[in-house]
Design an enzyme around this catalytic site. Sequence first.
Site, PDB file in Angstrom:
ATOM      1  N   SER A  63       1.483  -1.211  -0.482  1.00 29.51           N
ATOM      2  CA  SER A  63      -0.091   0.190  -0.212  1.00 29.51           C
ATOM      3  C   SER A  63       0.913   0.871  -0.135  1.00 29.51           C
ATOM      4  O   SER A  63       0.636   2.230  -0.534  1.00 29.51           O
ATOM      5  CB  SER A  63      -0.787  -0.123   1.313  1.00 29.51           C
ATOM      6  OG  SER A  63      -0.011   0.461   2.314  1.00 29.51           O
ATOM      7  N   LYS A 134       1.284   4.624   7.134  1.00 30.57           N
ATOM      8  CA  LYS A 134      -0.069   5.658   5.947  1.00 30.57           C
ATOM      9  C   LYS A 134       0.754   7.070   5.555  1.00 30.57           C
ATOM     10  O   LYS A 134       1.254   7.810   6.272  1.00 30.57           O
ATOM     11  CB  LYS A 134      -1.412   6.054   6.115  1.00 30.57           C
ATOM     12  CG  LYS A 134      -2.162   4.345   5.964  1.00 30.57           C
ATOM     13  CD  LYS A 134      -2.401   4.286   4.755  1.00 30.57           C
ATOM     14  CE  LYS A 134      -2.866   2.574   5.053  1.00 30.57           C
ATOM     15  NZ  LYS A 134      -2.653   1.207   3.873  1.00 30.57           N
TER      16      LYS A 134
END
Length: 240
Positions: A63, A134
């Site tokens: 990701s 993230k």
Amino acid sequence: MDTEARVTQRGHSSPDEGAERSRFAFSGRLTWRRAGLAGVALTVGLLLFSNFVLQPFLIPSRSMEPTLEVGDRVLVNKLAYRFGEQPRRGDVVVFDGRGSFVQEGPEGNPVGEALRGAAAALGLAEPADTDFVKRVVGVGGDDVVCCDDRGRIKVNGTPVDEPYVYPGDVPSTVPFRIVVPVGTLWVMGDHRSQSRDSRDHLGSPGGGMVPVDKVIGRADWIGWPLSRWGRPGGSGGTGG
């Protein structure tokens, strides 16, 4: 007789020799004990350092490519936001997603959780399923919009240059416009087509926002493999 006597004498240990062997055996036992105690002390020290200062974090998914690759071990600075500094746009952060990205669940086996947590804290195992890494795209008060007529995310009306986005990906295929509540963050993965991030939780409680107090730390360095040693690239700027 003299020869036989000499042989007999050589075949038996003197009291002094027996005592010397006993001292050597006792010293060996102490050495192993000291080595064991030193190993335990070192492990405890590393765990304390990892829990409060700098924690290795094993990257389990794609990701955050190309910034972070599967198998990278990043060093998470847990002091980055401890003394008044707040996460900023562009920071790569590790956070506890319970209550925002995943539902609060019942506690598991405490012994198993402790062992897994210790291994993860040393970078020897994958992080808990509730921990995520993230990039911060919006902070409290920001108006974040996807997208302008050139496909760029805008923050407070200013298009964002995102050189860290995975080659071939677009900033987002999901249109959205949100105002980030104070005390929370809007976060996205760099590999946008492979990342489940704030966009995927727009309809969940909290609307995909991550509370600042759930941030574990900032990913400041890639520590392993050595070929990738250095700071995570692409902390590019955003709108003011």
